[in-house]
Design an enzyme around this catalytic site. Structure first.
Site, short mmCIF file in Angstrom:
data_model
loop_
_atom_site.label_atom_id
_atom_site.label_comp_id
_atom_site.label_asym_id
_atom_site.label_seq_id
_atom_site.Cartn_x
_atom_site.Cartn_y
_atom_site.Cartn_z
N SER A 449 43.75 34.55 43.74
CA SER A 449 44.01 33.96 42.46
C SER A 449 43.11 32.49 43.02
O SER A 449 41.99 32.48 42.91
CB SER A 449 45.50 33.88 42.67
N ASP A 501 46.05 43.04 35.56
CA ASP A 501 46.32 41.71 35.84
C ASP A 501 45.84 40.66 34.80
O ASP A 501 45.02 40.91 35.05
CB ASP A 501 45.82 41.60 36.85
#
Length: 678
Positions: A449, A501
């Site tokens: 991330s 995602d």
């Protein structure tokens, strides 16, 4: 849509948003009225206690008041259910009904006070059911009044009076057939400035516990500028966005179901050899353990709910002088213990661990990975409010990289975080110390991330001095670096993206495109909003068939969407590029932000099998090389956040490497074997 105008200001609620709250209150009032009527009929003529006459009059007036409220709520629900999101004409009477409903709160408040006084002073000798009925009425009234006050605060728009005034100016100008460009720009600038100030105040209030230094003030200002202007050229309320997302999800699922199962996307991988994908997948699985370990004890306990605390409890609070010599920043024993448990490394394998966390300064650790003969740098992802501010500092910042032809710029917050770690590694001699111990090892950088974005930019900064380095970025932000840097990073960066995602598809241009598509699907749908939301909730929970999207645009020219809701005081729709781009799917999208891309080569992991499956059915995955163009659109799905979680990514990678066998290494089709699907 549009936002309802009441008391001379706009609110974050539309005239078609009162179906569900109105129906809920209607049910409560109807039950209340029936119970009160039963009590009155059963005791009529027998109110012989001290305050009996007063009680009789109280119940009669309460029945009349409740009847008036019920009839008003019936009208509110009926009118709110009429029309469509983009056709509020049938709901023109809604403000008057809202005023009427608000007026009825006054006698209800008075009657609640009088009921409380009667219970306190005049209920002596009355039957328990009579007193209980009054107490119930008083308590119910206060609960509803308090809920109404909370609801008003929720839908209150601090910019309501300003937006309403600007809207009226814009509407007047549209009636005059034209609005001078300078005047339009001035109106929009004024509204944007006010919105930015409001959002900056909200951020300061939300982050009151953080130090108010220059970095934080700059972050607050840039984030407020970004968020404040995003929906400024539309008249959407939150429920419109929810309805649009529900419609988009069903539209995307319908397109996916109609796609030929043998169809293959035209990817352009840099490494067309199947063995390369298998090797990189094994490396990625190994590195993901370190990227997940960088989150410390919170992720470890979350991933091991039954045994995590027990395994950490022995060493969490143990004080070791050597540990504090090793750890940079805040030495937290539980974090370090969880890293040891997650990675399987020994204490002596760690060169440096930093848990220091500020805006643009994120935790990381450096360790010797003897299994892969690598000096490994793992960067933590988002885990604190300071990390969120780093994430949201999304404007572009120029960076200098030798050997890259083309413009070099990147996400400001992540770029500054990468430079912070770069200075620590180089200036503080951390890398030199590591390579003095293991000079033959190569450098590997990883993260998830925010950590993935930081690791990628850090790899770009270090590549000239460490040409053999490798970087594995898991679920990196989509709006990360310029095209020149993205192409340059393909030599040494592998990005791993799981399923649908959201984060790898998250960039300002992509969000602008999502807003345009959301407006278009909402504009085209001829169903009322409450039906869209009901079907959307059912579809998300239980699945089923996607909506058929009936459209009210079939007999109208779509260019009329250039000026939607002119009669409804929409904000600056005459000059809104968002609305102007709705005329067709092929309309050019006017991006005011520089494009940013995913780093390196992209390995995309997807579920192999039906989109919806039983909760306990096993999941099989497939991996293939993809390209950044496959992530230009935000996909709406219940998995869009779950697929970003580090434990889910690690589980998918382990499943792929565990299930690998010769028959699993198969091409997508006979004619496209170079796509290398595992």
């Amino acid at each position: 849509m549009p936002a309802m105008v009441v008391l001379g200001r706009r609110w974050r609620i539309a005239s078609d948003d009162l179906v569900f709250p109105g129906a809920f209150e209607l049910f409560i009032r109807a039950v209340w009225w029936v119970v009160t009527l039963v009590v009155y009929i059963n005791h009529k003529g027998r109110f012989d206690c001290q305050g009996g006459a007063y009680l009789h009059n109280y119940l009669v007036v309460l029945l009349v008041l409740l009847a008036a409220i019920i009839f008003t709520l019936c009208a509110v629900v009926y009118v709110s259910a009429q029309g469509t999101i983009m056709n509020p004409g049938p709901r023109r009477s809604m403000p008057a009904l809202v005023y009427l409903r608000a007026v009825l709160y006054v006698p209800e408040l008075v009657w609640a006070v009088l009921g409380a006084v009667w219970v306190s002073d005049n209920s002596t000798g009355c039957k328990p059911e009579e007193v209980g009925a009054v107490i119930g009425a008083v308590v119910s009234s206060w609960i509803i009044l308090l809920s109404m006050a909370v609801g008003v605060l929720v839908v209150f728009d601090p910019l309501g009076s300003q937006r309403s005034g600007v809207s009226l100016d814009a509407q007047s100008a549209v009636r005059d057939l034209d609005l001078e460009g300078s005047e339009s720009s001035q109106l929009f600038y004024t509204a944007h400035t006010l919105a930015s100030r409001v959002w900056e105040s909200r951020l300061r209030l939300l982050c009151f516990c953080l130090p108010q230094d220059d970095n934080h003030r700059a972050a607050f200002s840039s984030i407020a500028q970004l968020v404040g202007g995003f929906f400024l050229d539309t008249d959407l309320v939150p429920s419109d966005i929810a309805a649009g997302l529900a419609l988009l999800h069903q539209e995307q699922d319908k397109m996916e179901q109609s796609r030929d199962p043998d169809e293959v996307l035209t990817h352009s991988p840099s490494s067309p050899i199947r063995e390369d994908l298998e090797i990189e997948l094994e490396k990625a699985t190994h590195c993901m353990q370190f990227a997940a370990a960088a989150y410390g004890w919170p992720l470890y306990v979350y991933s091991n709910p039954l045994t995590g605390l027990c395994k950490l409890s022995g060493d969490c609070c143990r004080s070791r002088q050597a540990e504090y010599d090793l750890v940079g920043g805040d030495g937290l024993g539980c974090h370090f213990t969880s890293i040891l448990q997650s990675t399987g490394l020994q204490y002596r394998d760690f060169i440096h661990i930093s848990f220091h966390n500020q805006i643009y300064e994120i935790p990381f650790f450096v360790a010797l990975d003897h299994q892969r003969e690598a000096v490994l740098v793992a960067v933590r992802g988002t885990l604190s409010l300071k990390d969120v501010l780093t994430d949201l500092s999304a404007e572009c910042e120029n960076i200098s990289v030798e050997g890259v032809s083309g413009t070099c710029y990147a996400h400001k917050g992540i770029s500054q975080a990468a430079h912070y770690i770069y200075k620590k590694l180089v200036n503080d001699g951390i890398l030199s110390q590591a390579f003095n111990i293991a000079p033959e090892y190569k450098l590997v950088i990883t993260g998830h991330s925010l950590g993935a974005g930081t690791a990628s930019l850090l790899a770009v900064l270090l590549h000239n001095t460490h040409p053999t380095l490798e970087c594995f970025a898991f679920s990196p932000p989509g709006g990360l670096m310029s095209k020149a840097l993205a192409d340059y990073s393909k030599q040494f960066v592998v990005s791993v993206v799981l399923g649908k995602d959201l984060v790898p598809r998250l960039s300002i241009p992509n969000m602008e495109d999502l807003k345009r598509r959301l407006l278009k699907v909402v504009s085209n749908c001829s169903k009322p909003k409450y039906k869209i939301l009901m079907h959307g909730c059912w579809y998300e929970v239980f699945g089923g068939t996607p909506d058929d999207f009936p459209t009210e645009m079939e007999n109208r020219r779509e260019e009329e969407l250039n000026h939607p809701l002119l009669g409804e005081e929409s904000l600056l729709v005459r000059r809104s590029t968002t609305y102007q781009s709705l005329s067709s799917d092929d309309s050019p999208t006017h991006h005011t932000h520089l494009p940013l891309y995913l780093p390196g080569r992209v390995m995309h992991i997807t579920e192999d099998g039906p989109t919806r499956r039983h909760c306990f059915s096993p999941v099989r995955y497939r991996a293939e090389w993809s390209s950044e163009t496959s992530f230009r659109n935000v996909l709406i799905s219940p998995r869009m956040m779950a697929d970003h979680m580090p434990d889910v990514v690690l589980r998918a990678l382990r499943s792929l490497t565990r299930d690998q066998h010769p028959s699993a290494l198969c091409p997508s089709s006979m004619s496209n074997s170079h796509l290398n699907v595992i």
